[in-house]
Design an enzyme around this catalytic site. Structure first.
Site, short mmCIF file in Angstrom:
data_model
loop_
_atom_site.label_atom_id
_atom_site.label_comp_id
_atom_site.label_asym_id
_atom_site.label_seq_id
_atom_site.Cartn_x
_atom_site.Cartn_y
_atom_site.Cartn_z
N LYS A 1 38.53 50.82 51.36
CA LYS A 1 39.45 51.50 50.44
C LYS A 1 38.66 52.46 49.55
CE LYS A 1 43.20 50.41 47.26
NZ LYS A 1 43.93 49.35 46.60
N HIS B 1 47.39 44.82 33.20
CA HIS B 1 46.47 43.80 33.73
C HIS B 1 45.98 42.89 32.61
CE1 HIS B 1 45.39 46.93 37.00
NE2 HIS B 1 46.08 45.98 37.61
N ARG C 1 55.78 43.33 38.42
CA ARG C 1 56.46 44.34 37.62
C ARG C 1 57.90 44.53 38.06
NH1 ARG C 1 52.15 48.71 39.19
NH2 ARG C 1 52.77 47.67 41.07
N SER D 1 47.92 51.20 38.23
CA SER D 1 46.66 51.96 38.27
C SER D 1 46.87 53.31 38.95
CB SER D 1 45.59 51.15 39.02
OG SER D 1 45.25 49.99 38.31
#
Length: 161
Positions: free
Chosen positions: A42, A18, A91, A128
């Site tokens: 979440k 990040h 990614r 993450s």
């Protein structure tokens, strides 16, 4: 007023990947706002205030970068901040599939432009979720996240493994 970019995400936790995208975006825009999503639906490891504080510490040395939280639609937040673009890191091809849909929807809703930055190869495997998995089982995450984040993760998972 110059060009303003948003780098949105949950950042639960912020990773070196990040930070790489944020640093690179800061070289392209006059101002970068790291926008931490507050999503009550979440379950996060860290609360939004903790994530904002960790990010503020992590980006403190990067000029023209600020950190804020937001909830609701990204396009509404972008409009309220006068953002010219959203910057997202990619990614892999799997990231592109999802992010393309989001970019197209954001453009349709509010003509918000999305710019994609390809992850630096040394960070292309980082997520993450993977970092949390490693930390949950007592692994060393210090190569993947800022030192303070690694410390907080170790503290959070102490006794769970």
């Amino acid at each position: 007023m110059g060009l303003v970019a948003l780098c949105p995400g949950t950042f639960d936790p912020v990773t070196n990947g990040h930070l790489d995208i944020i640093q690179r975006a800061a070289r392209c825009f006059d101002e970068v706002v790291v926008a931490v999503l507050e999503n009550p639906g979440k379950q996060s490891l860290f609360g939004v205030d903790e994530r904002v504080e960790m990010l503020k510490e992590a980006v403190a040395s990067i000029d023209h970068v600020g950190v804020e939280s937001f909830s609701g639609l990204l396009v509404e937040y972008a409009r309220s901040r006068g953002a010219n673009a959203v910057v997202k890191g990619l990614r892999a091809v799997s990231d592109f599939d999802y992010e393309l849909q989001m970019a197209q929807m954001n453009h349709k809703l509010a003509e918000v432009e999305t710019l994609f930055m390809v992850a630096t190869p040394s960070h292309s495997f980082l997520s993450s979720s993977l970092v949390k998995e490693i930390a949950r089982f007592g692994g060393d995450v210090s190569a993947f996240v800022p030192a303070e984040v690694a410390r907080k993760m170790k503290e959070r998972f102490r006794g769970e493994a």
